[in-house]
Design a protein around this motif. Structure first.
Motif, PDB file in Angstrom:
ATOM      1  N   LEU A  15      28.884 -15.754   7.331  1.00 48.67           N
ATOM      2  CA  LEU A  15      28.324 -14.537   7.923  1.00 48.67           C
ATOM      3  C   LEU A  15      27.728 -13.638   6.844  1.00 48.67           C
ATOM      4  CD1 LEU A  15      27.884 -12.744  10.425  1.00 48.67           C
ATOM      5  CD2 LEU A  15      30.110 -11.733   9.953  1.00 48.67           C
ATOM      6  N   ALA A  16      28.401 -13.524   5.722  1.00 49.94           N
ATOM      7  CA  ALA A  16      27.865 -12.709   4.625  1.00 49.94           C
ATOM      8  C   ALA A  16      26.536 -13.275   4.136  1.00 49.94           C
ATOM      9  CB  ALA A  16      28.878 -12.641   3.493  1.00 49.94           C
ATOM     10  N   LEU A  17      26.448 -14.595   4.027  1.00 50.76           N
ATOM     11  CA  LEU A  17      25.190 -15.205   3.603  1.00 50.76           C
ATOM     12  C   LEU A  17      24.091 -14.995   4.636  1.00 50.76           C
ATOM     13  CD1 LEU A  17      26.482 -18.523   1.999  1.00 50.76           C
ATOM     14  CD2 LEU A  17      25.613 -16.492   0.839  1.00 50.76           C
ATOM     15  N   VAL A  47      16.442 -16.787  14.624  1.00 51.77           N
ATOM     16  CA  VAL A  47      17.507 -17.780  14.391  1.00 51.77           C
ATOM     17  C   VAL A  47      18.633 -17.151  13.585  1.00 51.77           C
ATOM     18  CG1 VAL A  47      18.044 -19.951  13.234  1.00 51.77           C
ATOM     19  CG2 VAL A  47      15.964 -19.758  14.580  1.00 51.77           C
ATOM     20  N   LEU A  48      18.279 -16.399  12.553  1.00 53.49           N
ATOM     21  CA  LEU A  48      19.306 -15.765  11.726  1.00 53.49           C
ATOM     22  C   LEU A  48      20.079 -14.704  12.509  1.00 53.49           C
ATOM     23  CD1 LEU A  48      17.434 -15.405   8.331  1.00 53.49           C
ATOM     24  CD2 LEU A  48      19.270 -16.979   8.887  1.00 53.49           C
ATOM     25  N   GLU A  49      19.375 -13.978  13.383  1.00 54.71           N
ATOM     26  CA  GLU A  49      20.057 -12.966  14.176  1.00 54.71           C
ATOM     27  C   GLU A  49      21.022 -13.601  15.169  1.00 54.71           C
ATOM     28  OE1 GLU A  49      19.066  -9.207  17.121  1.00 54.71           O
ATOM     29  OE2 GLU A  49      17.432 -10.234  16.097  1.00 54.71           O
ATOM     30  N   LYS A  50      20.585 -14.669  15.835  1.00 52.18           N
ATOM     31  CA  LYS A  50      21.482 -15.356  16.774  1.00 52.18           C
ATOM     32  C   LYS A  50      22.655 -15.991  16.040  1.00 52.18           C
ATOM     33  CE  LYS A  50      18.012 -16.153  20.285  1.00 52.18           C
ATOM     34  NZ  LYS A  50      17.178 -17.111  20.979  1.00 52.18           N
ATOM     35  N   TRP A  53      25.226 -13.334  15.316  1.00 51.39           N
ATOM     36  CA  TRP A  53      26.042 -12.997  16.482  1.00 51.39           C
ATOM     37  C   TRP A  53      27.051 -14.098  16.796  1.00 51.39           C
ATOM     38  CZ3 TRP A  53      26.741  -8.361  18.164  1.00 51.39           C
ATOM     39  CH2 TRP A  53      25.760  -7.402  17.994  1.00 51.39           C
ATOM     40  N   VAL A  54      26.640 -15.346  16.630  1.00 53.27           N
ATOM     41  CA  VAL A  54      27.565 -16.462  16.892  1.00 53.27           C
ATOM     42  C   VAL A  54      28.717 -16.445  15.888  1.00 53.27           C
ATOM     43  CG1 VAL A  54      27.769 -18.987  16.819  1.00 53.27           C
ATOM     44  CG2 VAL A  54      25.873 -17.926  18.046  1.00 53.27           C
ATOM     45  N   LEU A  55      28.386 -16.230  14.621  1.00 55.38           N
ATOM     46  CA  LEU A  55      29.441 -16.178  13.595  1.00 55.38           C
ATOM     47  C   LEU A  55      30.365 -14.984  13.813  1.00 55.38           C
ATOM     48  CD1 LEU A  55      27.467 -17.212  10.398  1.00 55.38           C
ATOM     49  CD2 LEU A  55      29.189 -18.541  11.604  1.00 55.38           C
ATOM     50  N   LEU A  56      29.803 -13.870  14.239  1.00 55.43           N
ATOM     51  CA  LEU A  56      30.631 -12.703  14.533  1.00 55.43           C
ATOM     52  C   LEU A  56      31.594 -12.990  15.687  1.00 55.43           C
ATOM     53  CD1 LEU A  56      31.230  -9.695  13.975  1.00 55.43           C
ATOM     54  CD2 LEU A  56      29.509  -9.176  15.696  1.00 55.43           C
TER      55      LEU A  56
END
Length: 119
Positions: A15-17, A47-50, A53-56
């Motif tokens: 998530l940090a990356l 893609v990075l935003e989704k 959210w998935v990782l969160l």
């Protein structure tokens, strides 16, 4: 439970990356003065935003599951109870540092009967 903790650490690093490689959106100091995006930047941003959210969501699920397992006393509690039983069997040392034979209390220092007079 250890597996879940290791998985949580890996997801937090991912998530940090994900957050660090995203282009800053919005105004303020993050804007560079240009309002146009290059080729495909919007799609990559989506893609990075989704993924963020998935990782969160995965972090929330992992932390709740770790908390639930810890409170319900999962498989680690059996090991903890064995350790606690072993610690209960060990006699506690005397605060004065004296040792007494098993079953006897340590002797306390009492003044001699002839020493009660003052000079």
């Amino acid at each position: 439970m250890l597996f879940l903790i290791i998985l949580l650490i890996i997801v937090c690093i991912a998530l940090a990356l994900f957050v660090l490689i995203q282009n800053p959106k919005g105004g303020g100091l993050a804007t560079g003065g240009s309002g146009s995006n290059m080729f495909g930047v919007q799609r990559t941003g989506d893609v990075l935003e989704k993924g963020t959210w998935v990782l969160l969501a995965l972090i929330v699920v992992l932390t709740l599951s770790i908390t639930t397992i810890a409170k319900s006393g999962g498989s680690a509690s059996a090991v903890d109870s064995k350790i606690q039983e072993h610690l209960d069997k060990i006699p506690t040392p005397s605060p004065l540092g004296t040792t007494a034979p098993a079953g006897q209390a340590p002797a306390t220092a009492t003044p001699a009967a002839g020493d009660s007079t003052k000079k």
